[in-house]
Every structure is written in structure tokens, then in C-alpha cells.
Design a protein around this motif. Structure first.
Motif, PDB file in Angstrom:
ATOM      1  N   ALA A  87       1.085  -1.099   0.190  1.00 20.50           N
ATOM      2  CA  ALA A  87       0.189   0.291   0.067  1.00 20.50           C
ATOM      3  C   ALA A  87       1.393   1.701  -0.321  1.00 20.50           C
ATOM      4  N   ASN A  88       1.265   1.752  -1.375  1.00 15.42           N
ATOM      5  CA  ASN A  88       2.667   2.631  -1.415  1.00 15.42           C
ATOM      6  C   ASN A  88       1.354   3.957  -1.811  1.00 15.42           C
ATOM      7  N   ALA A  89       0.532   4.059  -2.194  1.00 10.78           N
ATOM      8  CA  ALA A  89       0.124   5.492  -2.963  1.00 10.78           C
ATOM      9  C   ALA A  89      -0.117   6.475  -2.205  1.00 10.78           C
ATOM     10  N   ALA A  90      -0.130   7.907  -2.191  1.00  9.84           N
ATOM     11  CA  ALA A  90       0.229   8.847  -0.866  1.00  9.84           C
ATOM     12  C   ALA A  90       0.366   9.776  -1.856  1.00  9.84           C
ATOM     13  N   VAL A  91       0.273  11.436  -1.258  1.00 11.13           N
ATOM     14  CA  VAL A  91       0.497  12.485  -1.417  1.00 11.13           C
ATOM     15  C   VAL A  91       1.112  13.384  -0.594  1.00 11.13           C
ATOM     16  N   VAL A  92       2.134  14.107  -0.741  1.00  9.45           N
ATOM     17  CA  VAL A  92       2.806  15.339  -0.605  1.00  9.45           C
ATOM     18  C   VAL A  92       2.413  16.700  -0.861  1.00  9.45           C
ATOM     19  N   GLU A  93       2.135  17.676  -0.130  1.00  7.94           N
ATOM     20  CA  GLU A  93       1.655  18.351  -0.810  1.00  7.94           C
ATOM     21  C   GLU A  93       2.119  19.903   0.498  1.00  7.94           C
ATOM     22  N   PRO A  94       3.193  20.315   0.546  1.00  9.89           N
ATOM     23  CA  PRO A  94       4.024  21.057   1.484  1.00  9.89           C
ATOM     24  C   PRO A  94       2.721  22.426   2.003  1.00  9.89           C
ATOM     25  N   GLU A  95       2.952  22.971   3.181  1.00  7.32           N
ATOM     26  CA  GLU A  95       2.073  24.197   2.985  1.00  7.32           C
ATOM     27  C   GLU A  95       1.959  23.955   4.910  1.00  7.32           C
ATOM     28  N   ALA A  96       2.790  25.926   4.912  1.00  5.13           N
ATOM     29  CA  ALA A  96       2.775  25.974   5.954  1.00  5.13           C
ATOM     30  C   ALA A  96       1.312  25.983   6.958  1.00  5.13           C
ATOM     31  N   LEU A  97       1.430  25.855   8.009  1.00  6.85           N
ATOM     32  CA  LEU A  97      -0.217  25.286   9.294  1.00  6.85           C
ATOM     33  C   LEU A  97      -0.807  26.601   8.757  1.00  6.85           C
ATOM     34  N   GLY A  98      -0.686  27.719   9.419  1.00  2.00           N
ATOM     35  CA  GLY A  98      -1.454  28.894   8.847  1.00  2.00           C
ATOM     36  C   GLY A  98      -2.070  29.543   7.258  1.00  2.00           C
ATOM     37  N   GLY A 147       6.027  23.129   6.917  1.00  2.00           N
ATOM     38  CA  GLY A 147       5.549  22.760   6.028  1.00  2.00           C
ATOM     39  C   GLY A 147       4.873  20.954   5.574  1.00  2.00           C
ATOM     40  N   ARG A 148       5.264  20.039   6.797  1.00  2.00           N
ATOM     41  CA  ARG A 148       4.427  19.038   6.087  1.00  2.00           C
ATOM     42  C   ARG A 148       3.664  18.790   7.232  1.00  2.00           C
ATOM     43  N   SER A 149       3.371  19.186   8.017  1.00  2.00           N
ATOM     44  CA  SER A 149       1.939  18.462   9.430  1.00  2.00           C
ATOM     45  C   SER A 149       0.938  17.413   8.814  1.00  2.00           C
ATOM     46  N   VAL A 150       0.427  17.690   8.427  1.00  2.00           N
ATOM     47  CA  VAL A 150      -0.391  16.932   7.738  1.00  2.00           C
ATOM     48  C   VAL A 150       0.428  15.529   7.063  1.00  2.00           C
ATOM     49  N   TYR A 151       1.116  15.341   6.242  1.00  2.74           N
ATOM     50  CA  TYR A 151       1.741  14.357   5.433  1.00  2.74           C
ATOM     51  C   TYR A 151       2.210  13.431   6.693  1.00  2.74           C
ATOM     52  N   ALA A 152       3.225  14.975   7.235  1.00  5.39           N
ATOM     53  CA  ALA A 152       3.491  13.370   8.453  1.00  5.39           C
ATOM     54  C   ALA A 152       2.637  13.101   9.589  1.00  5.39           C
ATOM     55  N   ALA A 153       1.684  13.151   9.935  1.00  7.88           N
ATOM     56  CA  ALA A 153       0.467  13.382  10.664  1.00  7.88           C
ATOM     57  C   ALA A 153       0.139  11.847   9.724  1.00  7.88           C
ATOM     58  N   THR A 154      -0.667  12.228   8.676  1.00  8.10           N
ATOM     59  CA  THR A 154      -0.274  10.496   8.351  1.00  8.10           C
ATOM     60  C   THR A 154       0.096   9.429   8.043  1.00  8.10           C
ATOM     61  N   LYS A 155       1.503   9.926   8.372  1.00  7.09           N
ATOM     62  CA  LYS A 155       2.512   8.653   8.293  1.00  7.09           C
ATOM     63  C   LYS A 155       2.259   8.532   9.305  1.00  7.09           C
TER      64      LYS A 155
END
Length: 249
Positions: A87-98, A147-155
């Protein structure tokens, strides 16, 4: 050819490029029958053209449950079972929290979490007892960064899903492991440079790694192939970090 995966039927999501494609190529070399899935048909067509052996490509967006149903219907019809799922599919879209928007958060969660959950769930009726599920997380699960907070949380959630699923699936002797790549020179990572200098981005990332370089997709694929093989038959619930030591510093 070592035949590490002789006779296996493997499904790989996000299999059209990068780590997914490299893993598909490694699995084919090791003797597996491979089904790759991805959102973009053009990328899947290119992947099939370069892959040898017994390979099937199915267009599917893991965030869409109807697509997953269609994927596994094809697997059932043309392969009959699943021995290994990457299960490899994923997306990263860097963005600052604000600057995060609801739409951006929904998109990342829908692919990286919802898509992951149902990719695994909907494979289970086809799964061979004693099979192997491998989830692709990231060094960001333990390190994170601006900028990777949501992506990091998913991982990080990916890592924890494995801990739970290995117990739920213990009666079927299905192993659930995680691979956590560090900076890997793939089209996805290159895309983070935007209009900037890709080589500069790669150099900056490599300077942070104790081994002094980024990973190649083939190196991550080798780790996934090991976890899918009988050589890893008593390895269950690990987080195999393929990051050159970055998570350890």
C-alpha cells in the motif's frame, strides 16, 4: 534471478512511478505476478511498457472506494488471490500551518489515510492466509518538518495502523509491516522543488543524511521485497527505516 517471490500475486498501489514502479520491477524480477494501480492512466501505460514479466495495470484512485472495488474485481478475475499488498499510494503537498485549506487537508487525508485503510480492507477477501501487507510510511512519521505537518501526521498514523492490524489479522497469520523511506530521488520528490533547482533540493536533503546521499527508489524496493518474502516470515509489525540513518539523529 533469485526467485525470492516465486509464485506470489502482488498488488502495488501508486505503482506507476517512483518507489511503486521500482518495487513492481523488483517483484517481477523476483518471480511475482504483479498488479499495479495508479490514478494516471498515462503513467500506468509507461510503467507497463518498461516492466517485463506478468504485469497487469488498473487505473484506480485509492481515495475512491468504487475504484478500489473495480481494482480488486480485476485482481479476482485475472489473478484469483492476493499474497502481498504494498500500500504505497500517497500524496505530499507542503504548506505552512497558517496557509492550510480545508480542501488541501481533505485531499491528503482522503488519499493517505482513508485510501490506505480501504486499500487494505478491500483486499482481505482475496488475501491468502500467511500473506504479507506492507505499508509505505516515511521518515517524516518520526521527524517531520516545516510545511509537512499533515503529511507527517498521516505517516505516523500509518505506523500505528500496522500495530493494530497485525493483531486483528493474527488468526490468518497475515504479517503487517511498514517501510519508512527517507529522501528518495523520485519524480515525486523532485516535484517539491516546484520551479526551483531540483539538483539543489536533492543536495540539501542529502547533506542531512549520515550516509551523505539520498536513496534510490530501487533501494527502497529491495527492502519491500525482503518484507514480502519468506526470509521475513517471522518479521511482523516492524518499521523498516530506509533512510541512511536520518531518523536516528
Amino acid at each position: 534471478m533469485s526467485g525470492l517471490l516465486d509464485g506470489q500475486v502482488a498488488v502495488i498501489t501508486g505503482g506507476g512511478t517512483g518507489i511503486g514502479l521500482a518495487t513492481a520491477a523488483r517483484f517481477v524480477v523476483e518471480g511475482a505476478s504483479v498488479v499495479i494501480a495508479g490514478r494516471r492512466q498515462a503513467e500506468l501505460d509507461k510503467a507497463v511498457a518498461v516492466l517485463s514479466g506478468d504485469t497487469l495495470a488498473v487505473q484506480a484512485d485509492v481515495s475512491r472506494l468504487d475504484d478500489l472495488d473495480r481494482l480488486y474485481a480485476r485482481v479476482a478475475e485475472e489473478r484469483g488471490r492476493v499474497d502481498t499488498l504494498f500500500a504505497n499510494a500517497a500524496v505530499v503537498e507542503p504548506e505552512a500551518l497558517g496557509n492550510l485549506t480545508e480542501e488541501a487537508v481533505d485531499r491528503i487525508l482522503n488519499i493517505n489515510i482513508k485510501g490506505l485503510i480501504f486499500t487494505v480492507q478491500k483486499a482481505l477477501p482475496l488475501f491468502t492466509d500467511g500473506g504479507s501487507i506492507i505499508l509505505n510510511a516515511s521518515v517524516d512519521a518520526s521527524k517531520g518538518g516545516p510545511g509537512r505537518s499533515v503529511y507527517a501526521a498521516t505517516k505516523a498514523a500509518t505506523r500505528n495502523l500496522a500495530r493494530n492490524w497485525l493483531e486483528e489479522l493474527s488468526d490468518r497469520k497475515i504479517r503487517v509491516n511498514v517501510v519508512s523511506p527517507g529522501s528518495t530521488e523520485t519524480p515525486g520528490l523532485a516535484g517539491l522543488a516546484g520551479d526551483g533547482d531540483v539538483d539543489k533540493l536533492f543536495a540539501v536533503l542529502a547533506a542531512r543524511i549520515p550516509l551523505g546521499r539520498n536513496a534510490r527508489a530501487e533501494e527502497v524496493a529491495a527492502a519491500v521485497a525482503f518484507l514480502a518474502s519468506k526470509d521475513a516470515c517471522f518479521i511482523n509489525g516492524v518499521d523498516l527505516q530506509v533512510d541512511g540513518g536520518f531518523a536516528q539523529i
